[in-house]
Scaffold this active site. Structure first.
Site, mmCIF file in Angstrom:
data_model
loop_
_atom_site.group_PDB
_atom_site.id
_atom_site.type_symbol
_atom_site.label_atom_id
_atom_site.label_comp_id
_atom_site.label_asym_id
_atom_site.label_seq_id
_atom_site.Cartn_x
_atom_site.Cartn_y
_atom_site.Cartn_z
ATOM 1 C CE LYS A 41 -2.219 -8.020 1.289
ATOM 2 N NZ LYS A 41 -3.366 -7.327 1.905
ATOM 3 C CB THR A 99 -3.693 -0.542 -0.118
ATOM 4 O OG1 THR A 99 -2.897 -0.793 1.046
ATOM 5 C CG2 THR A 99 -3.429 0.861 -0.610
#
Length: 278
Positions: free
Chosen positions: A179, A214
């Site tokens: 990510k 998240t």
């Protein structure tokens, strides 16, 4: 949908008493994605939007007992693993996964805070790499976590991300979703890499302080897709879209005094805050 085809996902992680991350976020994401969620608590935290004030690790035998209870009765299709703080818990979870023949495992190696502080001891990191990383069908580290796993500095650009993703495959990962959300760029770009596939997933960056949970939410949403028997790339695509919208609509919620959670149920709630209540 009949009872026999109900998609079930399990989360093995820590609890967030503030409800924005951890098991609470996982279960919200499962539900929002149309999947029944079960849970195994590995730790309890006293936590809110301002931070963590206390952590209580669940006894090893009780972690095992929870896994036995869930896997022996529920037809779990996918399993998401979040924060595991101790070597003994990591090893117990790995043993339970093997004993019950768990498949479709998504490992979110929660080990580094947003500021870069290490949450696990070196021996726990090594145990994670040895016991769990090779069992996972997908690992979802952020830039800091990938650096810890590799004993390196965080990648500085997309080329560096690809180098580190390949290195993670070399140390035993089956597939990696690295990510790139910590970059200061107009888009949030994540790299999926396996021995057979390479894909970039991109979303417009949203300017909001409300991004608590998240990482947990993304990995849980991927596990939800896998529970619905979607191919990995499709599960990731759906999860990325879901999280992006949850972040984009996070400011519709008014939760706590610090960085709040993403809006897990944005598709179902009329969550816009009236102007006179702000």
């Amino acid at each position: 949908m009949t009872a026999s085809t109900t998609p079930i996902a399990l989360t093995i992680a820590g609890s967030d008493s503030g409800g924005g991350a951890g098991i609470q976020a996982d279960l919200k994401a499962f539900s929002a994605m149309g999947v029944y969620g079960a849970s195994v608590l590995a730790a309890l935290t006293a936590q809110n939007t301002l931070g963590v004030t206390a952590i209580h690790d669940v006894p090893i035998d009780f972690v095992t007992a929870q896994m036995d209870a869930v896997y022996s009765d529920l037809a779990v299709v996918s399993t998401k693993i979040g924060m595991l703080s101790q070597t003994a818990i990591i090893e117990a979870v790995a043993a339970g996964l093997e004993q019950h023949g768990a498949r479709q495992i998504v490992l979110d190696p929660v080990m580094v805070t947003t500021s870069g502080s290490l949450l696990l001891s070196e021996d726990a990191v090594e145990s994670l790499k040895k016991a769990l990383l090779p069992m996972a069908d997908l690992i979802t580290p952020n830039l800091f976590e990938a650096a810890v796993l590799l004993g390196d500095e965080p990648a500085l650009d997309k080329a560096g991300m690809e180098v580190q993703a390949r290195q993670l495959l070399e140390i035993g990962a089956k597939a990696v979703l690295l990510k790139g959300g910590h970059f200061d760029s107009e888009t949030a770009d994540d790299l999926y890499l396996s021995s057979q596939d390479k894909r970039w997933y991109s979303a417009k960056r949203v300017q909001t302080k409300n991004t608590h949970g998240t990482g947990c939410t993304l990995s849980a949403a991927i596990a939800a897709g896998l529970a619905k028997r979607k191919p990995m790339p499709e599960a990731i695509e759906d999860a990325k879209q879901y999280l992006s919208e949850a972040i984009a609509r996070a400011d519709e919620l008014s939760i706590g005094q610090g960085p709040g959670p993403v809006n897990h149920f944005h598709a179902y709630w009329n969550s816009k805050v009236p102007e006179d209540s702000k």
